[in-house]
Design an enzyme around this catalytic site. Structure first.
Site, mmCIF file in Angstrom:
data_model
loop_
_atom_site.group_PDB
_atom_site.id
_atom_site.type_symbol
_atom_site.label_atom_id
_atom_site.label_comp_id
_atom_site.label_asym_id
_atom_site.label_seq_id
_atom_site.Cartn_x
_atom_site.Cartn_y
_atom_site.Cartn_z
ATOM 1 N N GLU A 35 0.706 -1.119 -0.087
ATOM 2 C CA GLU A 35 -0.076 0.023 0.198
ATOM 3 C C GLU A 35 0.820 1.159 0.152
ATOM 4 O O GLU A 35 1.865 1.312 1.014
ATOM 5 C CB GLU A 35 -0.753 -0.030 1.196
ATOM 6 N N ARG A 262 4.839 -12.469 9.798
ATOM 7 C CA ARG A 262 5.372 -11.323 9.881
ATOM 8 C C ARG A 262 6.669 -11.147 10.600
ATOM 9 O O ARG A 262 6.924 -12.002 11.357
ATOM 10 C CB ARG A 262 4.326 -10.377 10.387
ATOM 11 N N LYS A 272 4.568 1.032 8.949
ATOM 12 C CA LYS A 272 4.384 2.231 8.137
ATOM 13 C C LYS A 272 3.827 3.214 8.955
ATOM 14 O O LYS A 272 4.339 4.310 9.300
ATOM 15 C CB LYS A 272 4.206 2.115 6.746
HETATM 16 P P1 ATP Z 1 2.401 -1.885 7.663
HETATM 17 O O1 ATP Z 1 1.797 -2.180 8.995
HETATM 18 O O2 ATP Z 1 4.099 -1.445 7.754
HETATM 19 O O3 ATP Z 1 1.702 -0.717 6.721
HETATM 20 P P2 ATP Z 1 1.292 -3.701 5.873
HETATM 21 O O4 ATP Z 1 1.476 -5.092 5.704
HETATM 22 O O5 ATP Z 1 0.138 -2.928 6.034
HETATM 23 O O6 ATP Z 1 2.526 -3.239 6.831
HETATM 24 P P3 ATP Z 1 1.538 -3.514 3.033
HETATM 25 O O7 ATP Z 1 2.204 -2.331 2.263
HETATM 26 O O8 ATP Z 1 0.212 -3.784 3.000
HETATM 27 O O9 ATP Z 1 2.157 -3.208 4.411
HETATM 28 O O10 ATP Z 1 2.688 -4.689 2.940
HETATM 29 C C1 ATP Z 1 3.138 -5.449 1.519
HETATM 30 C C2 ATP Z 1 3.434 -6.712 1.657
HETATM 31 O O11 ATP Z 1 4.383 -6.829 2.581
HETATM 32 C C3 ATP Z 1 2.016 -7.483 2.460
HETATM 33 O O12 ATP Z 1 2.069 -8.644 1.457
HETATM 34 C C4 ATP Z 1 2.668 -7.764 3.750
HETATM 35 O O13 ATP Z 1 1.898 -8.785 4.225
HETATM 36 C C5 ATP Z 1 4.120 -7.631 3.643
HETATM 37 N N1 ATP Z 1 4.664 -7.226 4.909
HETATM 38 C C6 ATP Z 1 4.520 -6.010 5.475
HETATM 39 N N2 ATP Z 1 5.171 -6.290 6.515
HETATM 40 C C7 ATP Z 1 5.693 -7.242 6.859
HETATM 41 C C8 ATP Z 1 6.819 -7.958 7.639
HETATM 42 N N3 ATP Z 1 6.891 -7.177 9.056
HETATM 43 N N4 ATP Z 1 7.093 -9.262 7.511
HETATM 44 C C9 ATP Z 1 6.748 -9.536 6.389
HETATM 45 N N5 ATP Z 1 6.103 -9.055 5.387
HETATM 46 C C10 ATP Z 1 5.571 -8.101 5.645
HETATM 47 MG MG MG Z 2 -1.504 -1.703 5.524
#
Ligand code: ATP
Ligand code: MG
Length: 561
Positions: A35, A262, A272
């Site tokens: 995102e 994760r 983020k």
């Molecule tokens: P954040 O909470 O940092 O915004 P998110 O999962 O909402 O993390 P996205 O941009 O939606 O962030 O993530 C893109 C991809 O990266 C998704 O498939 C997500 O599952 C993966 N991802 C995000 N954070 C992690 C993590 N800490 N470990 C492994 N994969 C991750």
């Molecule tokens: Mg997110």
């Protein structure tokens, strides 16, 4: 089980099983779906290495898909930064996709669901809807609008799209099961009204699809075979499948959602949203502050793409969430920089040394090896003269036999240079040593082949010639948080654990060969650590970041406290 199969991770096992059962290799396709609401962090690196790694392993395309359904939080700046970071890590996507490109298709499918009696417009407030959700053990209650006629639903939904309503007036919900044991199946919201401009579709839309209604359908449109996401989406899988059940046609591939753990890193936060708080509260200078666990922060700090990929490969993927110690990440950057970083001498905490039997005004340019780990790296010249700097910590008036550095009456070798002996020292009013007077052995020059040059003394010190040295700003970093899991406390906020001493700026004294160093260049400052030239650096004012010390001091400190 063959040797190779044994080392497969569980996602690869799933894929191998699918290849045996239902898919042919050409159908494999993956995606990385960020995102664009922030910069990528070290947690994302795990997902990137997993998805792009599978693409390489199976020679399958990997899409970069921006999950851009929330115009309130998303920006073009983030899209550009994400692309730059993935490329820097060394990966290439097949197609650059945007969920927003599918808004029309998603809308058309939503209309089909309404026509089939599988979706309805709910005109309650979000509080009322939440109130009827029930609990995991109690079923929810049905909305009074649940049985609206298809015609009324179609006309209201069109009105939502056309901008006839305010935010919160209506939502579109899937009509599934208010008594489902999975709360996400209790008539989830598919669309909400948002009068916000989107960074790509501008004001074309004022209704925006929710994550669950977007993600699986985007996978389906792109014909992604394995949609890999983190564990928090496990309960969403049932809904992912329900939406696909309504749409999938026989001759098109049906995507599969599978989950992995994760990755969290100790002494930092990988979210983020939380990283944005650090930026907005000026705790750090920006998303690429060298203390940030973002890809751009690590890059600026001097990390290499190889070290981050090796870190991700070493921790692998897991079925349970866990915290990986940051010292493992540091181990990997040390290991890589040891191979590639040229060695140089810099003194960060200077103490003046006078070589009393060295002629005043004389200088010698000594040969110094650039990198003993890399034969091709060659040598350079470093100036030697009567007045030098060594580190304050490297001298003591008196010390026991285990102190292999310089003490009165004792000898050390100056790296690439001569053996010196400390004869006397001068102190200031407070009793601090401000100068050490030494003599040198003129026949002991390193590499000169004389008997004296081969003489072994216990300690070797780095040094610089004080008149030739160039001054540079050096930024020393410590952990951004004082706690190993800053966001793992019930009674405290992660912000409560911000380390007030995570950045220290000092002036260092560098050997003159560093005068042409450019932003991004990486070095080993001998005996001190790995450093790189910061983006703020100019030829007039050099700035170095300490990437990592040579040895892990943190683990020891933690044991003591
Ligand atoms: P954040 O909470 O940092 O915004 P998110 O999962 O909402 O993390 P996205 O941009 O939606 O962030 O993530 C893109 C991809 O990266 C998704 O498939 C997500 O599952 C993966 N991802 C995000 N954070 C992690 C993590 N800490 N470990 C492994 N994969 C991750
Ligand atoms: Mg997110």
């Amino acid at each position: 089980m063959g040797e190779e199969e044994k080392s497969l991770n569980f996602i690869e096992h799933i894929i191998e099983d699918d290849l045996r059962a239902e898919y042919v290799k050409d159908q494999l396709r993956f995606r990385f779906p960020p995102e664009p609401n922030g910069y990528l962090h070290i947690g994302h690196a795990s997902s990137i290495c997993l998805n792009f790694g599978l693409g390489i392993k199976y020679n399958a395309p990997v899409n970069l898909r921006f999950d851009d359904t929330n115009p309130a939080k998303e920006e073009k700046e983030y899209v550009d930064a994400i692309k730059k970071d993935i490329k820097w890590l060394g990966f290439d996507w097949d197609t650059e996709c945007y969920a927003s490109d599918y808004f029309q298709q998603l809308y058309d499918w939503a209309v089909v669901l309404i026509q089939e009696g599988k979706a309805y417009v709910d005109s309650q407030t979000s509080e009322e809807i939440a109130d009827q959700k029930g609990t995991p053990t109690e079923p929810g209650r049905e909305s009074p609008y649940r049985n609206r006629s298809i015609e009324e639903n179609l006309s209201l939904f069109e009105g939502m799209k056309n901008g006839d309503f305010k935010e919160g007036d209506h939502v579109l919900r899937a009509k599934i099961d208010m008594a489902s044991s999975n709360m996400l199946m209790r008539d989830p919201v598919m669309y909400r009204v948002l009068h916000k401009a989107h960074h790509r579709t501008n004001t074309d839309w004022c209704i925006y699809p929710m994550y669950d209604w977007t993600h699986g359908e985007s996978d389906y449109i792109e014909q992604v075979s394995h949609s890999l996401c983190t564990l928090e989406f496990l309960p969403h899988r049932e809904l992912y499948n329900w939406f696909l059940d309504q749409l999938v046609s026989e001759n098109r591939l049906r995507p599969k959602q599978r989950e992995f753990a994760r990755r969290n890193l100790s002494h930092t936060v990988v979210s983020k949203r939380k990283l944005l708080q650090l930026v907005e509260n000026n705790i750090v200078s920006g998303w690429d502050d060298p203390r940030m666990p973002t890809i751009s922060g690590l890059r600026r700090r001097g990390y290499t793409p190889e070290s981050i990929r090796n870190f991700a490969d070493t921790i692998g993927i897991a079925k349970r969430d866990n915290v990986v110690d940051v010292s493992l990440l540091e181990f990997h950057v040390r290991e890589h920089l040891n191979k590639i970083a040229p060695r140089v001498m810099a003194v960060l905490n200077p103490l003046k040394v006078i070589i009393t039997n060295y002629e005043e005004g004389k200088e010698e340019w000594l040969d110094a090896e650039n990198n003993p780990e890399d034969e091709k790296s060659g040598t350079r010249k470093v100036p030697f003269s009567r007045e030098l700097y060594i580190e304050q910590e490297d001298f003591r008036e008196q010390a026991n036999r285990k102190f292999f550095r310089l003490k009165l009456g004792g000898e050390v070798r100056l790296k690439n240079g001569y053996i010196i002996k400390a004869e006397s020292c001068t102190k200031d009013e407070d009793g601090n040593v401000v100068e050490v007077q030494c003599t040198y052995d003129p026949k002991s020059k390193s590499g000169s082949g004389t008997e004296e040059s081969l003489r072994k003394v216990k300690g070797t010190l780095h040094w610089v010639s004080s008149s030739h040295a160039i001054a540079a700003e050096v930024r020393l970093y410590d952990r951004l948080f004082t706690d190993a899991t800053p966001d793992g406390h019930k009674d405290k906020e992660f912000m409560d654990f911000v380390n007030p001493n995570s950045l220290q700026k000092i002036t260092g004294h560098m050997e003159p060969s560093l005068k042409d160093a450019k932003p991004g260049d990486r070095f080993q400052f001998q005996r001190l650590g790995y450093f790189n030239v910061d983006l703020d650096s100019t030829p007039e004012h050099l700035v170095f970041n300490r990437t990592v010390t040579l040895r892990d001091t943190w683990a020891k400190i933690e044991q003591k406290t």
